[in-house]
Design an enzyme around this catalytic site. Structure first.
Site, mmCIF file in Angstrom:
data_model
loop_
_atom_site.group_PDB
_atom_site.id
_atom_site.type_symbol
_atom_site.label_atom_id
_atom_site.label_comp_id
_atom_site.label_asym_id
_atom_site.label_seq_id
_atom_site.Cartn_x
_atom_site.Cartn_y
_atom_site.Cartn_z
ATOM 1 N N VAL A 90 0.867 -1.189 0.000
ATOM 2 C CA VAL A 90 0.000 0.000 0.000
ATOM 3 C C VAL A 90 0.896 1.229 0.000
ATOM 4 C CG1 VAL A 90 -1.710 1.303 1.348
ATOM 5 C CG2 VAL A 90 -1.858 -1.201 1.225
ATOM 6 N N GLU A 122 5.038 -15.567 3.656
ATOM 7 C CA GLU A 122 6.274 -15.217 4.346
ATOM 8 C C GLU A 122 6.318 -13.711 4.526
ATOM 9 O OE1 GLU A 122 7.314 -17.193 1.361
ATOM 10 O OE2 GLU A 122 7.506 -19.070 2.459
ATOM 11 N N TYR A 134 -1.419 -9.397 9.631
ATOM 12 C CA TYR A 134 -1.748 -10.806 9.403
ATOM 13 C C TYR A 134 -2.261 -11.467 10.686
ATOM 14 C CZ TYR A 134 0.884 -10.011 5.102
ATOM 15 O OH TYR A 134 1.319 -9.521 3.899
HETATM 16 C C1 LIG Z 1 1.686 -3.735 5.644
HETATM 17 C C2 LIG Z 1 0.781 -2.833 4.796
HETATM 18 C C3 LIG Z 1 0.378 -3.575 3.523
HETATM 19 C C4 LIG Z 1 -0.467 -2.455 5.604
HETATM 20 O O1 LIG Z 1 -1.298 -1.665 4.787
HETATM 21 P P1 LIG Z 1 -2.350 -0.628 5.412
HETATM 22 O O2 LIG Z 1 -3.198 -0.133 4.300
HETATM 23 O O3 LIG Z 1 -1.642 0.384 6.234
HETATM 24 O O4 LIG Z 1 -3.187 -1.614 6.351
HETATM 25 P P2 LIG Z 1 -4.499 -1.251 7.186
HETATM 26 O O5 LIG Z 1 -4.782 0.201 7.113
HETATM 27 O O6 LIG Z 1 -5.557 -2.168 6.738
HETATM 28 O O7 LIG Z 1 -4.066 -1.664 8.657
HETATM 29 C C5 LIG Z 1 -2.879 -1.077 9.207
HETATM 30 C C6 LIG Z 1 -3.171 -0.309 10.482
HETATM 31 O O8 LIG Z 1 -4.146 0.686 10.265
HETATM 32 C C7 LIG Z 1 -5.200 0.542 11.217
HETATM 33 N N1 LIG Z 1 -6.441 0.874 10.486
HETATM 34 C C8 LIG Z 1 -7.048 0.112 9.581
HETATM 35 N N2 LIG Z 1 -8.153 0.744 9.105
HETATM 36 C C9 LIG Z 1 -8.195 1.956 9.724
HETATM 37 C C10 LIG Z 1 -9.072 3.065 9.667
HETATM 38 N N3 LIG Z 1 -10.149 3.072 8.855
HETATM 39 N N4 LIG Z 1 -8.785 4.137 10.408
HETATM 40 C C11 LIG Z 1 -7.681 4.146 11.216
HETATM 41 N N5 LIG Z 1 -6.826 3.102 11.331
HETATM 42 C C12 LIG Z 1 -7.081 2.029 10.608
HETATM 43 C C13 LIG Z 1 -5.175 -0.875 11.597
HETATM 44 O O9 LIG Z 1 -5.726 -1.086 12.882
HETATM 45 C C14 LIG Z 1 -3.710 -1.153 11.574
HETATM 46 O O10 LIG Z 1 -3.098 -0.737 12.777
HETATM 47 P P3 LIG Z 1 -1.747 -1.390 13.328
HETATM 48 O O11 LIG Z 1 -0.701 -1.281 12.250
HETATM 49 O O12 LIG Z 1 -1.428 -0.600 14.538
HETATM 50 O O13 LIG Z 1 -2.059 -2.825 13.630
HETATM 51 C C15 LIG Z 1 1.514 -1.510 4.427
HETATM 52 O O14 LIG Z 1 1.993 -0.919 5.615
HETATM 53 C C16 LIG Z 1 2.656 -1.691 3.450
HETATM 54 O O15 LIG Z 1 2.467 -1.643 2.241
HETATM 55 N N6 LIG Z 1 3.885 -1.860 3.986
HETATM 56 C C17 LIG Z 1 5.075 -1.986 3.160
HETATM 57 C C18 LIG Z 1 5.051 -3.237 2.328
HETATM 58 C C19 LIG Z 1 4.877 -4.464 3.177
HETATM 59 O O16 LIG Z 1 5.451 -4.561 4.245
HETATM 60 N N7 LIG Z 1 4.092 -5.426 2.676
HETATM 61 C C20 LIG Z 1 3.871 -6.696 3.353
HETATM 62 C C21 LIG Z 1 4.867 -7.681 2.835
HETATM 63 S S1 LIG Z 1 4.608 -9.282 3.554
#
Ligand SMILES: CC(C)(COP(=O)(O)OP(=O)(O)OC[C@H]1O[C@@H](n2cnc3c(N)ncnc32)[C@H](O)[C@@H]1OP(=O)(O)O)[C@@H](O)C(=O)NCCC(=O)NCCS
Length: 164
Positions: A90, A122, A134
Site C-alpha cells: 500500500v 512469508e 496478518y
Molecule cells: C503492511 C501494509 C500492507 C499495511 O497496509 P495498510 O493499508 O496500512 O493496512 P491497514 O490500514 O488495513 O491496517 C494497518 C493499520 O491501520 C489501522 N487501520 C485500519 N483501518 C483503519 C481506519 N479506517 N482508520 C484508522 N486506522 C485504521 C489498523 O488497525 C492497523 O493498525 P496497526 O498497524 O497498529 O495494527 C503496508 O503498511 C505496506 O504496504 N507496507 C510496506 C510493504 C509491506 O510490508 N508489505 C507486506 C509484505 S509481507
C-alpha cells in the site's frame, strides 16, 4: 443518531475500490515496488511471468483511491490445499486506512471460495506492521526461514491461516 446515512456524511472517507490488476498498471506498480521493497523489489520480468499464469493459478488485485493506484496484492493457487499470499503493498500516504486489510480480505475470500484449506505467506521478521496485520486476520506464526531475504539475510516468518 447521525443525520447522515453512513455513505453520505460530508467527511466520510471514500471506500477502497478493488479490481483485477492490468498490464497498464505496471508503471505505477513498479514505482511502489521500488519504494516499498528497496532490497527485494520484483522486476518487470517477474510480474510479466506472473501475468502469463492462468487465472486458475494466480489472482492479482489493485486498490484505487480516486484515479490513483494505492495498493496491490497477489495470491498463488497451487492446486493442492494451500494458497499463498505472494505480495501485498500500500502506498505509504494511505497507510492506516484499511487498504491493506481490504486487499488481504479479498484474497482470503477468493481462497475460501475456491475451496482452499489454508493460506500461507512469508513476511520479513523486521516488519512488525505487516505481521500485526496478518495476526489480526487470523494468521499464526508457524516457522522461521533463516536468511530468506537476500542480499540482506533477514529472516522470514512463515504465517498460516486455516480456512476450513
Ligand atoms: C503492511 C501494509 C500492507 C499495511 O497496509 P495498510 O493499508 O496500512 O493496512 P491497514 O490500514 O488495513 O491496517 C494497518 C493499520 O491501520 C489501522 N487501520 C485500519 N483501518 C483503519 C481506519 N479506517 N482508520 C484508522 N486506522 C485504521 C489498523 O488497525 C492497523 O493498525 P496497526 O498497524 O497498529 O495494527 C503496508 O503498511 C505496506 O504496504 N507496507 C510496506 C510493504 C509491506 O510490508 N508489505 C507486506 C509484505 S509481507
Amino acid at each position: 443518531m447521525s443525520a447522515w446515512p453512513d455513505d453520505a456524511r460530508p467527511d466520510a472517507a471514500p471506500p477502497v475500490r478493488l479490481r483485477k490488476m492490468r498490464r497498464a498498471d505496471m508503471t505505477a506498480i513498479m514505482a511502489l515496488e521500488q519504494e516499498l521493497f528497496p532490497e527485494d523489489a520484483w522486476t518487470p520480468e517477474m510480474f510479466a511471468a506472473e501475468f502469463a499464469q492462468p487465472p486458475s493459478r494466480r489472482l492479482y488485485l489493485v486498490a484505487e483511491h480516486g484515479n490513483a493506484l494505492t495498493g496491490y496484492a497477489g495470491m498463488m493457487f497451487t492446486g493442492g490445499s494451500q494458497a499463498d499470499v505472494v505480495t501485498l503493498a500500500v502506498t505509504p500516504a494511505r497507510w492506516g486506512r484499511g487498504t491493506g486489510t481490504a486487499l488481504l480480505l479479498a484474497l482470503l475470500d477468493e481462497a475460501d471460495k475456491r475451496g482452499y484449506e489454508e493460506v500461507l505467506l512469508e513476511v520479513r521478521e523486521d516488519n512488525p506492521r505487516a505481521r500485526r496485520l496478518y495476526l489480526r486476520h487470523g494468521f499464526d506464526e508457524v516457522g522461521i526461514r533463516r536468511g530468506y531475504y537476500q542480499p540482506s539475510g533477514v529472516d522470514a516468518v512463515v504465517m498460516r491461516k486455516v480456512l476450513r
